[in-house]
Design a protein around this motif. Structure first.
Motif, short mmCIF file in Angstrom:
data_model
loop_
_atom_site.label_atom_id
_atom_site.label_comp_id
_atom_site.label_asym_id
_atom_site.label_seq_id
_atom_site.Cartn_x
_atom_site.Cartn_y
_atom_site.Cartn_z
N UNK A 39 3.39 -5.31 -3.37
CA UNK A 39 3.80 -5.83 -2.02
C UNK A 39 3.24 -5.14 -0.70
N UNK A 40 3.48 -3.76 -1.02
CA UNK A 40 2.61 -2.91 0.15
C UNK A 40 1.19 -3.28 0.38
N UNK A 41 0.42 -3.66 -0.84
CA UNK A 41 -0.84 -3.70 -0.55
C UNK A 41 -1.60 -4.82 -0.82
N UNK A 42 -0.77 -5.83 -1.04
CA UNK A 42 -1.21 -7.27 -1.39
C UNK A 42 -2.17 -8.05 -0.37
N UNK A 43 -2.16 -7.59 1.15
CA UNK A 43 -3.12 -7.88 2.15
C UNK A 43 -4.06 -7.03 2.39
N UNK A 44 -4.19 -5.94 1.70
CA UNK A 44 -5.39 -4.97 1.68
C UNK A 44 -6.81 -5.46 1.94
N UNK A 45 -7.57 -5.51 2.87
CA UNK A 45 -8.90 -5.68 3.37
C UNK A 45 -9.72 -5.64 2.06
N UNK A 46 -9.57 -4.60 1.08
CA UNK A 46 -10.52 -4.25 0.24
C UNK A 46 -9.81 -4.52 -1.16
N UNK A 47 -9.91 -5.69 -1.73
CA UNK A 47 -9.07 -6.04 -2.79
C UNK A 47 -9.54 -5.52 -4.20
N UNK A 48 -10.98 -5.32 -3.95
CA UNK A 48 -11.64 -4.55 -5.09
C UNK A 48 -10.79 -3.22 -5.47
N UNK A 49 -10.14 -2.78 -4.41
CA UNK A 49 -9.55 -1.29 -4.78
C UNK A 49 -8.01 -1.30 -4.97
N UNK A 50 -7.62 -2.69 -5.06
CA UNK A 50 -6.03 -3.01 -5.10
C UNK A 50 -5.47 -2.40 -6.24
N UNK A 51 -6.06 -2.30 -7.67
CA UNK A 51 -5.54 -1.73 -8.90
C UNK A 51 -5.31 -0.37 -8.62
N UNK A 52 -6.17 0.42 -7.77
CA UNK A 52 -6.29 1.85 -7.69
C UNK A 52 -5.21 2.07 -6.94
N UNK A 53 -5.28 1.38 -5.82
CA UNK A 53 -4.23 1.75 -4.64
C UNK A 53 -2.62 1.38 -5.22
N UNK A 54 -2.57 0.49 -6.06
CA UNK A 54 -1.24 0.00 -6.46
C UNK A 54 -0.73 1.20 -7.54
N UNK A 55 -1.80 1.65 -8.27
CA UNK A 55 -1.36 2.48 -9.33
C UNK A 55 -0.82 3.94 -9.00
N UNK A 56 -1.67 4.36 -7.89
CA UNK A 56 -1.48 5.55 -7.26
C UNK A 56 -0.07 5.47 -6.31
N UNK A 57 0.06 4.45 -5.78
CA UNK A 57 1.46 4.42 -5.32
C UNK A 57 2.74 4.04 -6.13
N UNK A 58 2.30 3.47 -7.18
CA UNK A 58 3.66 3.34 -7.97
C UNK A 58 3.98 4.58 -8.79
N UNK A 59 2.76 5.22 -9.02
CA UNK A 59 2.84 6.52 -9.63
C UNK A 59 3.71 7.60 -8.93
N UNK A 60 3.46 7.53 -7.53
CA UNK A 60 4.00 8.30 -6.39
C UNK A 60 5.60 7.98 -6.35
N UNK A 61 5.85 6.59 -6.89
CA UNK A 61 7.52 6.21 -6.68
C UNK A 61 8.13 6.64 -7.91
#
Length: 70
Positions: A39-61
């Motif tokens: 939900x935090x990253x679904x509108x990111x401008x670089x969708x290629x990196x979405x899985x990486x961003x999601x994994x890092x953010x979820x890991x932080x949570x």
């Protein structure tokens, strides 16, 4: 933005990776963290990196009870 099936596949993939990395954490908590990250990253401008961003953010949570090898 991803279609519903792409979104489901992406969140499932990230959740599976985190479940392997954190086997002692409740699976429901992992899925909730992944959903929050999506939900935090679904509108990111670089969708290629979405899985990486999601994994890092979820890991932080997620709570840590021991250090990981990452």
């Amino acid at each position: 933005m991803a279609t519903e099936s792409e979104e489901a596949a992406l969140t499932r993939h990230v959740a599976e990776r985190l479940l392997k990395a954190h086997p002692r954490v409740d699976p429901g908590l992992v899925r909730k963290a992944v959903r929050t990250a999506y939900e935090e990253f679904k509108y990111a401008r670089a969708p290629t990196y979405l899985p990486i961003l999601m994994e890092r953010r979820a890991d932080d949570l997620l709570p840590y009870d021991e250090p990981t090898d990452r």
